[in-house]
Design a protein around this motif. Structure first.
Motif, PDB file in Angstrom:
ATOM      1  N   GLY A 188       9.854 -12.471  21.943  1.00 19.52           N
ATOM      2  CA  GLY A 188       9.671 -11.971  23.289  1.00 19.52           C
ATOM      3  C   GLY A 188       9.263 -10.515  23.349  1.00 19.52           C
ATOM      4  O   GLY A 188       8.925 -10.009  24.419  1.00 19.52           O
ATOM      5  N   GLY A 189       9.319  -9.832  22.170  1.00 20.50           N
ATOM      6  CA  GLY A 189       8.865  -8.460  22.087  1.00 20.50           C
ATOM      7  C   GLY A 189       9.891  -7.458  22.570  1.00 20.50           C
ATOM      8  O   GLY A 189      10.983  -7.828  23.004  1.00 20.50           O
ATOM      9  N   PRO A 190       9.560  -6.177  22.500  1.00 23.36           N
ATOM     10  CA  PRO A 190       8.334  -5.625  21.916  1.00 23.36           C
ATOM     11  C   PRO A 190       8.424  -5.546  20.392  1.00 23.36           C
ATOM     12  O   PRO A 190       9.486  -5.785  19.821  1.00 23.36           O
ATOM     13  CB  PRO A 190       8.269  -4.228  22.532  1.00 23.36           C
ATOM     14  N   THR A 191       7.304  -5.197  19.764  1.00 29.70           N
ATOM     15  CA  THR A 191       7.247  -5.057  18.310  1.00 29.70           C
ATOM     16  C   THR A 191       7.099  -3.575  17.956  1.00 29.70           C
ATOM     17  O   THR A 191       6.264  -2.879  18.531  1.00 29.70           O
ATOM     18  CB  THR A 191       6.066  -5.853  17.732  1.00 29.70           C
ATOM     19  N   LEU A 192       7.923  -3.121  17.019  1.00 29.29           N
ATOM     20  CA  LEU A 192       7.875  -1.742  16.554  1.00 29.29           C
ATOM     21  C   LEU A 192       7.762  -1.748  15.040  1.00 29.29           C
ATOM     22  O   LEU A 192       8.648  -2.241  14.348  1.00 29.29           O
ATOM     23  CB  LEU A 192       9.127  -0.973  16.990  1.00 29.29           C
ATOM     24  N   VAL A 193       6.661  -1.220  14.525  1.00 23.81           N
ATOM     25  CA  VAL A 193       6.433  -1.078  13.083  1.00 23.81           C
ATOM     26  C   VAL A 193       6.582   0.408  12.744  1.00 23.81           C
ATOM     27  O   VAL A 193       5.866   1.245  13.304  1.00 23.81           O
ATOM     28  CB  VAL A 193       5.043  -1.597  12.679  1.00 23.81           C
ATOM     29  N   THR A 194       7.528   0.719  11.855  1.00 31.56           N
ATOM     30  CA  THR A 194       7.797   2.098  11.460  1.00 31.56           C
ATOM     31  C   THR A 194       7.416   2.277   9.997  1.00 31.56           C
ATOM     32  O   THR A 194       7.881   1.525   9.132  1.00 31.56           O
ATOM     33  CB  THR A 194       9.280   2.447  11.657  1.00 31.56           C
ATOM     34  N   MET A 195       6.568   3.260   9.721  1.00 29.35           N
ATOM     35  CA  MET A 195       6.130   3.565   8.359  1.00 29.35           C
ATOM     36  C   MET A 195       6.550   4.992   8.021  1.00 29.35           C
ATOM     37  O   MET A 195       6.263   5.920   8.789  1.00 29.35           O
ATOM     38  CB  MET A 195       4.607   3.421   8.247  1.00 29.35           C
ATOM     39  N   GLU A 196       7.226   5.149   6.894  1.00 24.91           N
ATOM     40  CA  GLU A 196       7.726   6.457   6.483  1.00 24.91           C
ATOM     41  C   GLU A 196       7.290   6.743   5.059  1.00 24.91           C
ATOM     42  O   GLU A 196       7.375   5.865   4.180  1.00 24.91           O
ATOM     43  CB  GLU A 196       9.255   6.516   6.567  1.00 24.91           C
ATOM     44  N   LEU A 197       6.844   7.971   4.849  1.00 23.48           N
ATOM     45  CA  LEU A 197       6.436   8.415   3.514  1.00 23.48           C
ATOM     46  C   LEU A 197       7.079   9.762   3.220  1.00 23.48           C
ATOM     47  O   LEU A 197       6.960  10.695   4.027  1.00 23.48           O
ATOM     48  CB  LEU A 197       4.915   8.564   3.423  1.00 23.48           C
ATOM     49  N   PRO A 198       7.783   9.870   2.087  1.00 23.81           N
ATOM     50  CA  PRO A 198       8.257  11.205   1.683  1.00 23.81           C
ATOM     51  C   PRO A 198       7.090  12.014   1.157  1.00 23.81           C
ATOM     52  O   PRO A 198       6.480  11.670   0.144  1.00 23.81           O
ATOM     53  CB  PRO A 198       9.283  10.889   0.580  1.00 23.81           C
TER      54      PRO A 198
ATOM     55  N   ARG B 243       0.829  -1.208   0.000  1.00 17.97           N
ATOM     56  CA  ARG B 243       0.000   0.000   0.000  1.00 17.97           C
ATOM     57  C   ARG B 243       0.866   1.261   0.000  1.00 17.97           C
ATOM     58  O   ARG B 243       0.615   2.212  -0.744  1.00 17.97           O
ATOM     59  CB  ARG B 243      -0.929  -0.006   1.214  1.00 17.97           C
ATOM     60  N   LEU B 244       1.908   1.267   0.838  1.00 18.76           N
ATOM     61  CA  LEU B 244       2.764   2.447   0.921  1.00 18.76           C
ATOM     62  C   LEU B 244       3.801   2.502  -0.185  1.00 18.76           C
ATOM     63  O   LEU B 244       4.387   3.559  -0.431  1.00 18.76           O
ATOM     64  CB  LEU B 244       3.467   2.485   2.286  1.00 18.76           C
ATOM     65  N   GLY B 245       4.086   1.362  -0.838  1.00 15.49           N
ATOM     66  CA  GLY B 245       5.059   1.358  -1.919  1.00 15.49           C
ATOM     67  C   GLY B 245       4.660   2.236  -3.076  1.00 15.49           C
ATOM     68  O   GLY B 245       5.523   2.740  -3.814  1.00 15.49           O
ATOM     69  N   SER B 246       3.365   2.446  -3.269  1.00 13.57           N
ATOM     70  CA  SER B 246       2.912   3.313  -4.361  1.00 13.57           C
ATOM     71  C   SER B 246       3.310   4.763  -4.138  1.00 13.57           C
ATOM     72  O   SER B 246       3.331   5.550  -5.080  1.00 13.57           O
ATOM     73  CB  SER B 246       1.387   3.212  -4.501  1.00 13.57           C
ATOM     74  N   PHE B 247       3.624   5.121  -2.897  1.00 14.50           N
ATOM     75  CA  PHE B 247       4.011   6.496  -2.575  1.00 14.50           C
ATOM     76  C   PHE B 247       5.485   6.578  -2.187  1.00 14.50           C
ATOM     77  O   PHE B 247       5.895   7.529  -1.510  1.00 14.50           O
ATOM     78  CB  PHE B 247       3.157   7.019  -1.415  1.00 14.50           C
ATOM     79  N   ASP B 248       6.278   5.588  -2.610  1.00 13.10           N
ATOM     80  CA  ASP B 248       7.703   5.516  -2.244  1.00 13.10           C
ATOM     81  C   ASP B 248       7.885   5.399  -0.737  1.00 13.10           C
ATOM     82  O   ASP B 248       8.874   5.877  -0.174  1.00 13.10           O
ATOM     83  CB  ASP B 248       8.480   6.731  -2.757  1.00 13.10           C
ATOM     84  N   GLY B 249       6.928   4.789  -0.085  1.00 11.30           N
ATOM     85  CA  GLY B 249       7.007   4.621   1.357  1.00 11.30           C
ATOM     86  C   GLY B 249       7.844   3.415   1.747  1.00 11.30           C
ATOM     87  O   GLY B 249       8.091   2.508   0.944  1.00 11.30           O
ATOM     88  N   ARG B 250       8.284   3.413   3.001  1.00 13.09           N
ATOM     89  CA  ARG B 250       9.083   2.318   3.547  1.00 13.09           C
ATOM     90  C   ARG B 250       8.445   1.832   4.837  1.00 13.09           C
ATOM     91  O   ARG B 250       7.884   2.612   5.604  1.00 13.09           O
ATOM     92  CB  ARG B 250      10.518   2.763   3.809  1.00 13.09           C
ATOM     93  N   VAL B 251       8.568   0.537   5.054  1.00 12.90           N
ATOM     94  CA  VAL B 251       8.038  -0.086   6.261  1.00 12.90           C
ATOM     95  C   VAL B 251       9.167  -0.865   6.917  1.00 12.90           C
ATOM     96  O   VAL B 251       9.815  -1.699   6.267  1.00 12.90           O
ATOM     97  CB  VAL B 251       6.842  -1.020   5.954  1.00 12.90           C
TER      98      VAL B 251
END
Length: 629
Positions: free
Chosen positions: A614-624, A599-607
């Motif tokens: 054992g955690g924790p989980t961190l999901v980072t989404m960046e869009l120029p 979904r974010l790849g269409s906007f040159d985004g990165r995940v």
């Protein structure tokens, strides 16, 4: 007789203060041993030694206040305390984060000891005070003792008047010497003035920068020695071995130039990107057992040709031949510092302890006093030489390790080609996603709202036929039609929310994310600093990406707390979704995270996903992106 009692008491206190000198030397030796132990990994010893030694300095301050009437305040900084955050981690005031209370206590205690200027002032005081302070404290008692000895040993000689004069002089100067000793104690053990503190900080920064640069120069010198066997290996492989071995060796040998490029960027502040047209991946060729020998040789020949005609390959080989000679001067700062301390200064100081000196060990120009002067000067010169020498070495690396103009053009062409391929892939993915979304909308309309509206029409038709003959039955049919129309309306609203939620259109991304948080069965904290509206397509993509990440966390993580962060800079919008669950999320296994990437790849985004077991989980989404105008 009050002056006599005061003088004798002051002389006795001076003797007691002089007796504290050996204790100060023991405290100094303990701290120096702890510093040496830190160099081999025993980092926990120095804070303990310092805290034990502070008791000696504290006693000296109290004695100066009570005996010399010179108040000396404690100069130590307050010990920082860690604060437990909502992510169950401990946060220090300097921004450091620790996983447990024990590691937070140890880390902050060590940093507090090492960075407090009073720690090093105490250490300097424990070295100097036994000599300077001891002489001030013991002088009256020594004068009185010499006078008494003259009186007792030669009572009828001409020394008798001198002995009496010495005793009286010792008694007379004892209070003043004790006062002078108190001022001496305050000079090093009292809190420094702002101007003195700034000068001390500047000196410490200069000393630290010089020492760090000298260590880095020595590290680069050692690494430069590795270029000798590496160059010989590459030379033999190119001249004597076949093309297969030569390409393998040349590909392997790039690690050392790349390491120097990275160190030049970090240590010398000179940006040196990798200049290679393409990095050979021989393991990818040999790892596929199904590839025929013809295909293998074709792929190998293409990679070998690229590498052979890459000018950076031969520039690296030339650099390997020259670097040992360029790296030899890097040992000069360490040699100057080491020889100045251990070769000149310390041997002279060890002479009273039966130390031996020689023309190169404790002597300069045939004199020990010259060595005592030349040693510190040589050490300071080594500290001053290290930073410019490190920068000069960085400039030398630019001669052979920086990309040439031709290599830069070829690399730019490769980047443009890769960019075109990426845009083609994202366009295809966006088209496929749009097609699938249209099919979903069509299916939902056909199977949901459209079927219900047809049923409403049929029910109303039956009610119309029964309204004259059976009004009660017609009334029931009208009620059924009403319920069916309400259900169809709810489905249409859900369908609209799936296309573009009204809360997103009316209130923006931040409030839409907060609405998602309110609907979550798990407590969700939202920290937002967007600063303004975001472009509508980007806003929609991020909203659904956050919704997908939040759904994954609720379903699979087992977390009891989720945090969502939104930050917007000039050209980048970053969203983080963090939970304290079990971890182990992997976007490569076809989970919902891969859908977020598409979904974010269409906007040159990165995940980015950081989810250790054992955690924790961190999901980072960046869009120029830029904010909407």
């Amino acid at each position: 007789m009050g002056w006599l009692r005061t003088g004798v008491r002051a002389a006795g206190r001076g003797m007691a203060r002089f007796a504290l000198g050996p204790v100060e030397l023991l405290a100094c030796a303990a701290q120096l041993l702890a510093i040496a132990a830190t160099c081999i990994g025993l980092i926990f010893l120095f804070p303990v030694a310092v805290e034990r030694s502070r008791a000696v300095a504290g006693l000296a301050r109290r004695l100066a206040s009570s005996w010399s009437a010179v108040p000396v305040a404690a100069p130590y900084r307050l010990r920082p305390q860690a604060v437990r955050g909502p992510d169950d981690r401990f946060h220090a005031p300097d921004g450091s984060t620790y996983p447990t209370a024990r590691t937070a206590s140890m880390g902050m205690h060590s940093r507090w000891i090492w960075t407090d200027p009073a720690t090093w002032r105490d250490l300097l005081w424990s070295v100097i005070d036994p000599v300077v302070g001891g002489a001030l404290a013991v002088a009256p008692a020594a004068l009185m003792a010499s006078g008494v000895a003259a009186i007792v040993l030669r009572p009828w000689s001409w020394l008798l008047p001198l002995g009496v004069l010495g005793v009286l002089a010792g008694i007379a100067i004892a209070p003043r010497m004790l006062l002078l000793h108190g001022h001496w104690t305050r000079l090093l053990l009292a809190p420094a003035s702002p101007a003195a503190a700034e000068r001390g900080a500047n000196r410490r920064r200069w000393f630290g920068a010089g020492l760090l640069a000298a260590f880095r120069c020595m590290t680069l010198g050692v690494l430069s020695a590795l270029a000798i066997p590496q160059f010989l290996t590459c030379f033999v492989a190119v001249v004597a071995a076949g093309p297969v071995v030569a390409m393998w060796v040349l590909a392997w040998a790039r690690w050392l130039p790349n390491l120097f490029r990275q160190l030049a960027t970090v240590w010398s502040g000179i940006e040196l990107p990798e200049p290679y047209l393409s990095t050979p991946r021989m393991s990818d060729i040999s790892g596929d057992q199904q590839v025929s020998s013809t295909t293998w040789w074709a792929g190998f020949a293409a990679r070998a040709r690229t590498m052979w005609f890459d000018p950076s390959t031969w520039r690296d080989l030339l650099w390997l031949a020259c670097q040992p000679f360029a790296g030899a001067p890097l040992f000069l700062p360490v040699a100057m510092i080491g020889y100045g301390i251990w070769g000149l200064t310390l041997p002279v100081l060890e002479v009273p302890l039966s130390g031996k000196i020689s023309p190169w060990y404790g002597e300069a120009f045939g004199s020990g006093w010259a060595a005592l002067l030349a040693g510190p000067l040589l050490t300071v010169a080594g500290l001053a030489l290290a930073p410019p020498l490190l920068r000069l070495h960085g400039r030398w690396l630019t001669l052979l390790l920086r990309p040439t103009a031709r290599a830069s053009l070829l690399a730019e062409r490769e980047q443009l080609t890769a960019r075109v391929e990426q845009l083609t892939e994202t366009r295809t993915a966006a088209t496929d996603t749009l097609t699938a979304e249209l099919r979903r909308i069509e299916r939902d309309l056909h199977d949901g709202a459209q079927a219900r509206m047809v049923a409403v029409g049929m029910t109303l038709g039956a009610a119309e036929a029964l309204i004259d003959s059976d009004p009660a039955a017609a009334k029931n049919l009208v009620a059924q039609a009403k319920n069916a129309s309400e259900a169809a309306l709810a489905e249409l609203r859900g369908l609209v929310r799936g296309i573009h939620p009204p809360v997103l259109a009316e209130r923006g991304l931040v409030d839409a994310v907060r609405a998602l948080a309110l609907d979550s069965p798990i407590p969700v904290q939202v920290d937002a600093d967007v600063g303004g509206p975001v472009a509508a397509p980007v806003e929609s993509a991020l909203y659904f990406a956050v919704a997908e990440a939040l759904t994954n966390a609720v379903r699979h993580s087992g977390a009891d707390h989720i945090r969502i962060g939104l930050r917007h800079t000039d050209t980048l919008l970053r969203i983080t979704v963090q939970d304290n669950g079990a971890g182990g999320a992997d976007a490569t296994r076809g989970s919902g995270l891969s859908g977020i990437e598409r979904r974010l790849g269409s906007f040159d985004g990165r995940v980015g996903v950081d989810s250790p077991p054992g955690g924790p989980t961190l999901v980072t989404m960046e869009l120029p992106t830029v904010q909407a105008r």
